[in-house]
Motif scaffolding. Structure first.
Motif, short mmCIF file in Angstrom:
data_model
loop_
_atom_site.label_atom_id
_atom_site.label_comp_id
_atom_site.label_asym_id
_atom_site.label_seq_id
_atom_site.Cartn_x
_atom_site.Cartn_y
_atom_site.Cartn_z
N ILE A 1 0.78 -1.30 -0.08
CA ILE A 1 -0.08 -0.03 0.04
C ILE A 1 0.81 1.13 0.06
N ASN A 2 0.36 2.16 -0.61
CA ASN A 2 1.23 3.46 -0.79
C ASN A 2 0.42 4.90 -0.51
N PRO A 3 1.08 6.05 -0.10
CA PRO A 3 0.48 7.10 0.33
C PRO A 3 -0.39 7.62 -0.98
N SER A 4 0.46 7.66 -2.37
CA SER A 4 -0.64 7.96 -3.22
C SER A 4 -1.86 7.48 -3.44
N GLU A 5 -2.12 6.13 -3.25
CA GLU A 5 -3.45 5.54 -3.13
C GLU A 5 -4.44 6.26 -2.34
N ALA A 6 -3.98 6.62 -1.00
CA ALA A 6 -4.91 7.26 -0.36
C ALA A 6 -5.29 8.61 -0.67
N VAL A 7 -4.39 9.28 -1.27
CA VAL A 7 -4.76 10.69 -1.84
C VAL A 7 -5.78 10.48 -3.19
N ILE A 8 -5.59 9.39 -3.66
CA ILE A 8 -6.55 9.18 -5.07
C ILE A 8 -7.89 8.73 -4.55
N ARG A 9 -7.75 8.06 -3.41
CA ARG A 9 -9.08 7.80 -2.78
C ARG A 9 -9.83 8.90 -2.29
N THR A 10 -9.27 9.88 -1.89
CA THR A 10 -10.12 11.07 -1.45
C THR A 10 -10.69 11.94 -2.63
N GLY A 11 -10.13 11.61 -3.63
CA GLY A 11 -10.69 12.30 -4.73
C GLY A 11 -9.85 13.51 -5.26
N ALA A 12 -8.73 14.06 -4.26
CA ALA A 12 -8.06 15.20 -4.49
C ALA A 12 -7.31 15.05 -5.80
N LEU A 13 -6.95 14.03 -6.44
CA LEU A 13 -6.42 13.77 -7.92
C LEU A 13 -7.34 13.37 -8.87
N ALA A 14 -8.67 13.54 -8.69
CA ALA A 14 -9.61 13.15 -9.64
C ALA A 14 -9.52 13.42 -11.09
N ASP A 15 -8.81 14.63 -11.24
CA ASP A 15 -8.64 15.13 -12.59
C ASP A 15 -7.28 14.35 -13.22
N MET A 16 -6.41 14.06 -12.40
CA MET A 16 -5.14 13.19 -12.96
C MET A 16 -5.60 11.57 -13.02
N PHE A 17 -6.31 11.28 -12.11
CA PHE A 17 -6.69 9.85 -11.74
C PHE A 17 -8.19 9.63 -11.92
N PRO A 18 -8.87 9.65 -12.78
CA PRO A 18 -10.53 9.63 -12.62
C PRO A 18 -10.60 8.09 -12.12
N SER A 19 -11.76 7.93 -11.48
CA SER A 19 -12.34 6.80 -10.98
C SER A 19 -13.64 6.51 -11.61
N THR A 20 -13.85 5.05 -11.95
CA THR A 20 -15.12 4.64 -12.05
C THR A 20 -15.61 3.77 -10.97
N PHE A 21 -16.75 3.97 -10.27
CA PHE A 21 -17.04 3.17 -9.29
C PHE A 21 -18.15 1.87 -9.60
N PRO A 22 -17.92 0.82 -8.87
CA PRO A 22 -16.91 0.73 -7.72
C PRO A 22 -15.43 0.81 -8.38
N SER A 23 -14.36 1.42 -7.45
CA SER A 23 -13.08 1.30 -7.69
C SER A 23 -12.24 0.40 -6.89
N GLY A 24 -11.40 -0.20 -7.52
CA GLY A 24 -10.52 -0.83 -6.91
C GLY A 24 -9.26 -0.24 -6.16
N GLN A 25 -8.15 -0.74 -5.99
CA GLN A 25 -7.06 -0.12 -5.12
C GLN A 25 -5.91 -0.86 -5.20
N GLY A 26 -4.82 0.06 -5.47
CA GLY A 26 -3.56 -0.65 -5.42
C GLY A 26 -2.78 -1.00 -6.57
N SER A 27 -1.37 -0.75 -6.72
CA SER A 27 -0.67 -1.18 -7.89
C SER A 27 0.06 -2.32 -7.64
N ASP A 28 1.12 -2.41 -6.48
CA ASP A 28 1.99 -3.34 -6.24
C ASP A 28 1.40 -4.72 -5.92
N LEU A 29 2.17 -5.82 -6.43
CA LEU A 29 1.67 -7.03 -6.18
C LEU A 29 2.63 -8.10 -6.33
#
Length: 307
Positions: A40-68
């Motif tokens: 898990i990463n700080p950027s994911e928490a910021v994306i989840r708040t909607g603060a970066l919605a212009d840069m990272f738009p979301s379609t709901f329901p949204s998943g989360q996370g990049s690392d695996l």
């Protein structure tokens, strides 16, 4: 069916939940990975708040996370070089890694060396590629001095090691509880707080050549006050300051092909030449607790989920 982290609206940690989803089916060029660990990463928490919605738009329901990291279950058409049962490290481009089963483009994978633990492999991509890109961006040369803020965090702990590998003298800004770890890795530790500029100058009497900011909160201004030129300051945390002063924001996608960098970093870990500290491991069902710890911003290394 498989469990996956989801949220239906932008918001705080309370919008996160773990849902049952249909088993994904791999398409052309894709593989289906059963996840053994997901960072898990700080950027994911910021994306989840909607603060970066212009840069990272979301379609709901949204998943989360990049690392695996995990084991391949199915291989789609057109995929060569991978088979069911292969252990891999990778990343999801669809913010879907925090789940039991994840579709991944085969080009976003590399093989997991046997000696690399699952928690380390699962938390490697974002922090590792970002640290690699940030160190590369400030163009370190043998014998130069670089300061890294947030030096014991997920990105910072890797950046200081990569900077040392580049031959630099590294000054790491971190809380005193992390100073012993930094010293073991050849880093000069300095505590945060009042008069930090004076402590840095005392540790680097010939001056500071470069600055990597992984924390934000005024460290771009500190770098400038120390006389570091804008082209040798990189921040991954303070984009407002970067825009104001014209410093770099390299890291992540700017680092280059993620799969290639992942393979390089995994090799360094397997050979014992790079350490990824693991702060804590949570089961997938405790995703809210994991992000609560992350957002306190005082962890040493990575926090990882285990589906």
């Amino acid at each position: 069916m498989a469990k996956a982290v989801r949220y239906n609206e932008f918001g705080g940690i309370d919008v996160l939940r773990v849902d049952e989803i249909e088993r994904p089916m791999p398409g052309d060029g894709q593989v289906l990975v059963r996840v053994r660990a997901a960072g898990i990463n700080p950027s994911e928490a910021v994306i989840r708040t909607g603060a970066l919605a212009d840069m990272f738009p979301s379609t709901f329901p949204s998943g989360q996370g990049s690392d695996l990291a995990g084991v391949i279950e199915e291989v789609g058409a057109g995929v060569g070089g991978y088979s069911p049962g292969d252990e891999v490290i990778g990343f999801s481009e669809n913010r879907a890694a925090q789940a039991e089963l994840v579709l991944v483009e085969a080009t976003n994978l590399t093989r997991k060396p046997e000696s690399v633990p699952w928690e380390v492999a699962g938390g490697l991509y974002v922090a590792g590629v970002t640290a690699w890109g940030a160190v590369r961006s400030v163009q370190l040369e043998q014998g130069e001095t670089v300061v890294v803020s947030g030096a014991a965090g997920g990105v910072g702990s890797l950046a200081v090691q990569l900077a040392r590998r580049a031959g630099a003298t590294v000054i790491g800004l971190a809380s005193e509880s992390n100073h012993a770890w930094l010293q073991r890795h050849g880093v000069i530790p300095i505590a945060y707080g009042d008069d930090v500029a004076d402590r840095i100058k005392a540790a680097a009497p010939e001056g500071v050549d470069a600055f990597i900011d992984t924390f934000g909160n005024g460290y771009v201004e500190l770098a400038l006050a120390l006389g570091v030129t804008t082209e040798r300051i990189d921040t991954i945390a303070d984009y407002a300051a970067a825009a104001q002063y014209g410093v770099k924001t390299d890291g992540g996608a700017e680092a280059g092909p993620g799969g290639t960098v992942l393979a390089e970093l995994a090799g360094l870990i397997a050979d014992g030449r790079l350490e990824v500290p693991i702060a804590n491991v949570y089961p997938l069902a405790q995703v809210r607790e994991a992000y609560t710890e992350l957002e306190r911003r005082h962890t040493h290394g990575k926090i990882v989920l285990r589906p």
